[in-house]
Design a protein around this motif. Structure first.
Motif, PDB file in Angstrom:
ATOM      1  N   GLU A  30       0.835  -1.208   0.000  1.00 49.26           N
ATOM      2  CA  GLU A  30       0.000   0.000   0.000  1.00 49.26           C
ATOM      3  C   GLU A  30       0.870   1.258   0.000  1.00 49.26           C
ATOM      4  N   ALA A  31       1.943   1.232   0.777  1.00 46.92           N
ATOM      5  CA  ALA A  31       2.828   2.393   0.855  1.00 46.92           C
ATOM      6  C   ALA A  31       3.552   2.617  -0.476  1.00 46.92           C
ATOM      7  N   VAL A  32       3.922   1.538  -1.164  1.00 47.56           N
ATOM      8  CA  VAL A  32       4.568   1.664  -2.476  1.00 47.56           C
ATOM      9  C   VAL A  32       3.597   2.276  -3.479  1.00 47.56           C
ATOM     10  N   VAL A  33       2.327   1.872  -3.415  1.00 50.30           N
ATOM     11  CA  VAL A  33       1.310   2.450  -4.298  1.00 50.30           C
ATOM     12  C   VAL A  33       1.192   3.953  -4.043  1.00 50.30           C
ATOM     13  N   GLN A  34       1.203   4.354  -2.776  1.00 47.35           N
ATOM     14  CA  GLN A  34       1.128   5.779  -2.450  1.00 47.35           C
ATOM     15  C   GLN A  34       2.383   6.513  -2.909  1.00 47.35           C
ATOM     16  N   PHE A  35       3.551   5.869  -2.744  1.00 44.81           N
ATOM     17  CA  PHE A  35       4.810   6.504  -3.117  1.00 44.81           C
ATOM     18  C   PHE A  35       4.906   6.706  -4.627  1.00 44.81           C
ATOM     19  N   THR A  36       4.552   5.670  -5.411  1.00 42.04           N
ATOM     20  CA  THR A  36       4.679   5.752  -6.866  1.00 42.04           C
ATOM     21  C   THR A  36       3.492   6.448  -7.519  1.00 42.04           C
ATOM     22  N   GLY A  37       2.347   6.412  -6.866  1.00 38.13           N
ATOM     23  CA  GLY A  37       1.153   6.999  -7.453  1.00 38.13           C
ATOM     24  C   GLY A  37       0.482   6.095  -8.461  1.00 38.13           C
ATOM     25  N   ALA A  38       0.875   4.830  -8.505  1.00 35.78           N
ATOM     26  CA  ALA A  38       0.276   3.874  -9.450  1.00 35.78           C
ATOM     27  C   ALA A  38       0.089   2.525  -8.756  1.00 35.78           C
ATOM     28  N   SER A  39      -0.938   1.806  -9.150  1.00 35.57           N
ATOM     29  CA  SER A  39      -1.234   0.500  -8.575  1.00 35.57           C
ATOM     30  C   SER A  39      -0.232  -0.550  -9.040  1.00 35.57           C
ATOM     31  N   ILE A  40      -0.211  -1.657  -8.321  1.00 40.29           N
ATOM     32  CA  ILE A  40       0.666  -2.773  -8.666  1.00 40.29           C
ATOM     33  C   ILE A  40       0.291  -3.303 -10.040  1.00 40.29           C
ATOM     34  N   GLY A  41       1.278  -3.489 -10.899  1.00 40.60           N
ATOM     35  CA  GLY A  41       1.064  -4.007 -12.245  1.00 40.60           C
ATOM     36  C   GLY A  41       0.764  -2.938 -13.276  1.00 40.60           C
ATOM     37  N   MET A  42       0.507  -1.705 -12.839  1.00 40.41           N
ATOM     38  CA  MET A  42       0.224  -0.608 -13.755  1.00 40.41           C
ATOM     39  C   MET A  42       1.535   0.099 -14.111  1.00 40.41           C
ATOM     40  N   PHE A  64      11.035   5.352   2.105  1.00 41.70           N
ATOM     41  CA  PHE A  64      10.882   5.020   0.696  1.00 41.70           C
ATOM     42  C   PHE A  64      11.682   5.990  -0.148  1.00 41.70           C
ATOM     43  N   GLY A  65      12.305   5.468  -1.197  1.00 40.33           N
ATOM     44  CA  GLY A  65      13.058   6.305  -2.116  1.00 40.33           C
ATOM     45  C   GLY A  65      13.263   5.562  -3.422  1.00 40.33           C
ATOM     46  N   TRP A  66      13.702   6.296  -4.433  1.00 41.34           N
ATOM     47  CA  TRP A  66      13.986   5.685  -5.729  1.00 41.34           C
ATOM     48  C   TRP A  66      15.400   5.133  -5.714  1.00 41.34           C
ATOM     49  N   LEU A  67      15.604   3.992  -6.355  1.00 42.77           N
ATOM     50  CA  LEU A  67      16.927   3.393  -6.444  1.00 42.77           C
ATOM     51  C   LEU A  67      17.844   4.261  -7.294  1.00 42.77           C
ATOM     52  N   SER A  68      17.315   4.834  -8.387  1.00 45.34           N
ATOM     53  CA  SER A  68      18.116   5.674  -9.277  1.00 45.34           C
ATOM     54  C   SER A  68      17.219   6.724  -9.919  1.00 45.34           C
ATOM     55  N   ASP A  69      17.829   7.601 -10.711  1.00 46.53           N
ATOM     56  CA  ASP A  69      17.070   8.635 -11.410  1.00 46.53           C
ATOM     57  C   ASP A  69      16.099   8.051 -12.434  1.00 46.53           C
ATOM     58  N   ARG A  70      16.358   6.824 -12.890  1.00 48.30           N
ATOM     59  CA  ARG A  70      15.474   6.186 -13.872  1.00 48.30           C
ATOM     60  C   ARG A  70      14.139   5.780 -13.262  1.00 48.30           C
ATOM     61  N   GLN A  71      14.055   5.787 -11.935  1.00 51.77           N
ATOM     62  CA  GLN A  71      12.851   5.407 -11.208  1.00 51.77           C
ATOM     63  C   GLN A  71      12.353   4.023 -11.634  1.00 51.77           C
ATOM     64  N   ASP A  72      13.291   3.068 -11.670  1.00 47.69           N
ATOM     65  CA  ASP A  72      12.945   1.712 -12.068  1.00 47.69           C
ATOM     66  C   ASP A  72      12.799   0.766 -10.875  1.00 47.69           C
ATOM     67  N   ALA A  73      13.035   1.271  -9.666  1.00 42.90           N
ATOM     68  CA  ALA A  73      12.845   0.461  -8.469  1.00 42.90           C
ATOM     69  C   ALA A  73      12.683   1.378  -7.259  1.00 42.90           C
ATOM     70  N   VAL A  74      11.830   0.939  -6.334  1.00 44.95           N
ATOM     71  CA  VAL A  74      11.645   1.645  -5.069  1.00 44.95           C
ATOM     72  C   VAL A  74      12.456   0.904  -4.015  1.00 44.95           C
ATOM     73  N   VAL A  75      13.168   1.657  -3.194  1.00 43.04           N
ATOM     74  CA  VAL A  75      13.919   1.072  -2.087  1.00 43.04           C
ATOM     75  C   VAL A  75      13.140   1.364  -0.810  1.00 43.04           C
ATOM     76  N   ILE A  76      12.773   0.288  -0.120  1.00 42.95           N
ATOM     77  CA  ILE A  76      12.117   0.425   1.175  1.00 42.95           C
ATOM     78  C   ILE A  76      13.171   0.041   2.206  1.00 42.95           C
ATOM     79  N   SER A  77      13.457   0.937   3.137  1.00 46.69           N
ATOM     80  CA  SER A  77      14.487   0.627   4.130  1.00 46.69           C
ATOM     81  C   SER A  77      13.998   0.946   5.525  1.00 46.69           C
ATOM     82  N   CYS A  78      14.596   0.263   6.469  1.00 51.16           N
ATOM     83  CA  CYS A  78      14.295   0.457   7.878  1.00 51.16           C
ATOM     84  C   CYS A  78      15.621   0.685   8.588  1.00 51.16           C
ATOM     85  N   MET A  79      15.678   1.719   9.408  1.00 43.51           N
ATOM     86  CA  MET A  79      16.914   2.050  10.121  1.00 43.51           C
ATOM     87  C   MET A  79      17.102   1.155  11.346  1.00 43.51           C
ATOM     88  N   ALA A  80      16.023   0.899  12.103  1.00 40.55           N
ATOM     89  CA  ALA A  80      16.142   0.043  13.281  1.00 40.55           C
ATOM     90  C   ALA A  80      14.849  -0.733  13.427  1.00 40.55           C
TER      91      ALA A  80
END
Length: 177
Positions: A30-42, A64-80
């Motif tokens: 759900e958070a990835v959908v909110q971050f990208t602004g598009a549903s899964i598979g779209m 949440f952040g983009w892996l690169s400027d190409r925006q071809d992957a979302v990086v989800i990370s947790c600090m602790a």
């Protein structure tokens, strides 16, 4: 009898308690959908949901952040606790404008013909003004002019990378002058 029913109730409640100790992949989706602004598979959304088999430690504030400027992957990370998940994003497809019916079809660029083929004996060269070095080797793959290939120079050492110049001749990257 009460003791057995209490034990059965504890067994049934145990999976729910264990499930709560892990990060919900559905919430991450759900958070990835909110971050990208598009549903899964779209287009522009995640290619697929986060693998529900992942047992990630619960994270109070995933980032949440983009892996690169190409925006071809979302990086989800947790600090602790520390973990990181990469979610591939479906690239946007660009629809080409329609051509008039009378317009000729575009010519498809042909794949360049290899000038060096796997198993060919080749000479690899490197140099600069005032000196040059050559070594004989064997091509480990096919390459067109300007293409890269691996070359076996010494059986006791790993192959090197070279750039095809012409049939039977290649140069080390950076020495293609």
């Amino acid at each position: 009898m009460i003791r057995y029913s209490l034990f059965a109730a504890l067994l049934l409640a145990a999976p729910a308690a264990v499930a709560q100790t892990f990060q919900s992949t559905a919430q991450l989706d759900e958070a990835v959908v909110q971050f990208t602004g598009a549903s899964i598979g779209m287009d522009g959304g995640a290619q697929m949901p986060v693998d529900p088999r992942l047992k990630l430690a619960r994270c109070p504030m995933p980032q949440f952040g983009w892996l690169s400027d190409r925006q071809d992957a979302v990086v989800i990370s947790c600090m602790a606790p520390t973990w990181k998940v990469y979610v591939p994003v479906r690239r946007l497809t660009r629809v080409a404008p329609e051509r008039p019916a009378a317009a000729p079809a575009a010519v498809v660029a042909a794949k360049p013909e290899p000038v060096i083929r796997r198993g060919d004996p080749i000479m690899v060269e490197a140099g600069a003004p005032g000196f040059s070095i050559t070594r004989d080797g064997v091509a480990m793959g096919d390459a067109p002019v300007g293409g890269r290939l691996m070359v076996k120079i010494d059986p006791a050492k790993p192959p090197i990378q070279a750039i095809a110049l012409e049939s039977g001749r290649a140069a080390l990257p950076g020495f293609t002058g």
